[in-house]
Design a protein around this motif. Sequence first.
Motif, short mmCIF file in Angstrom:
data_model
loop_
_atom_site.label_atom_id
_atom_site.label_comp_id
_atom_site.label_asym_id
_atom_site.label_seq_id
_atom_site.Cartn_x
_atom_site.Cartn_y
_atom_site.Cartn_z
N ALA A 65 0.80 -1.22 0.00
CA ALA A 65 0.00 0.00 0.00
C ALA A 65 0.83 1.27 0.00
N GLY A 66 2.14 1.14 0.07
CA GLY A 66 2.98 2.32 0.12
C GLY A 66 2.84 3.11 1.40
N GLU A 67 2.34 2.46 2.44
CA GLU A 67 2.09 3.14 3.70
C GLU A 67 3.29 3.04 4.64
N LEU A 68 3.62 4.16 5.27
CA LEU A 68 4.70 4.21 6.25
C LEU A 68 4.11 4.48 7.63
N PRO A 69 4.70 3.93 8.67
CA PRO A 69 4.18 4.20 10.02
C PRO A 69 4.45 5.63 10.45
N LEU A 70 3.72 6.07 11.47
CA LEU A 70 3.93 7.41 12.01
C LEU A 70 5.32 7.51 12.64
N ALA A 71 5.98 8.62 12.39
CA ALA A 71 7.31 8.81 12.97
C ALA A 71 7.23 8.97 14.48
N ARG A 72 6.15 9.60 14.96
CA ARG A 72 5.93 9.75 16.39
C ARG A 72 4.48 9.39 16.68
#
Length: 395
Positions: free
Chosen positions: A295-302
């Motif tokens: 999905a091209g999704e990245l987790p939240l950095a914070r």
Amino acid sequence: MTMAVKAKVDGLVNVSQARGRSFRRGETLSAPVAGASGSHLYYAAVKIGGFKVNLALDTATSATWVQSAGCIYCFNVSVPNFKSSSFIPMAADHPICTASAGLTPHPANNACSYRFMNSEGIYGFDTFTFFTTSDWKQRHVSVPGLAFGVGVINNWIDTFYYDQSGGGNPIGGFLGLGRDQPSSILNQLSVRKFSYCLPKRFGDKALFYIGDSINANYTGPYVQTTPILGSNQNFYYLKLEAISINGTALPIAQEVLSRNGQGIIIDCGSPYSSFVDGAYDMMHQAVKDYFKQIAGELPLARTRSGYNLCYDLKRHKFLGGGRFSMEFQFLGGATLHLDESTTFQEFPDLNEVCFMLIRVQDLGVPNILGAFQQLNKRFVFDVASSMLSFSPDSC
């Protein structure tokens, strides 16, 4: 305590043990089970001395206790605290009152106190009331003389209870389902099997069972079985042989999964599963790689929730459709199948959806299979045969 009262106490214990042995074939004690909103703590509703109490199911302890109406240090509870005129304190020389069980005799007062991790108080006896089902007919069964603690100094639920509904905490204590102490409910009832199903949705109710005829009702092609390791330990250890994400086994060393042969603890009193760094880090990376790829999704950095791996809830549709799966493979070929609903949790007020397997630092602690990953499955503990069975169930 006078000799007459002591004789009455001992008589209640004998009655309790005799009652445990006298359950008719096909008869099993039961209690309704529900979840406390926002906490993934699950409780059984029983009566003690005619007083209704909600006790959190806990397979990682033999201790059963309830907060007293006379508590000095108390946690918040939305139902009345326990008060019973039929409670009888345990004598100091009673065989259950031993240090190995966390109990301390007080000869001067001829009493027995307890000190568990989250509660201190007086140990004694009262009548527990359950349901029983025989020939499809349900009735109340009172079991006199069961030993338990009445907590005066308590600090348990307030430390992590989070109520999303605003209804307050309904849980007043613990129902310990451990196997190694004479104080455990299993040993007092002289039964070696129990079973529970933890409902996925708050507000739904299921049933907790205890009795030696349980397995007769839970057989079939979807039932999976794995050995319980050890026979004289309080915890229920399982041998976890592999963890897979979407069909791909993670290269986690066996000594990390099994904690040097000790195994993973199945603990319905722990809200979430937790793993040491060597296992968690690989799961964490595999989840990130998977959603980036599909999905091209990245987790939240914070994260605001404080959990390690979270995504933007507004973009969480990539989690839908049953595309994500996770499997725990146990000794004997048993496989526990998980999906998005038992691996990710939404936090609407924080706009986050988070991976709900938790990292713990490697301080010699075991890995734990917690309640969230057990939802909507029926677990049957056959303590006598050292076997655990589980299967899908609509709790």
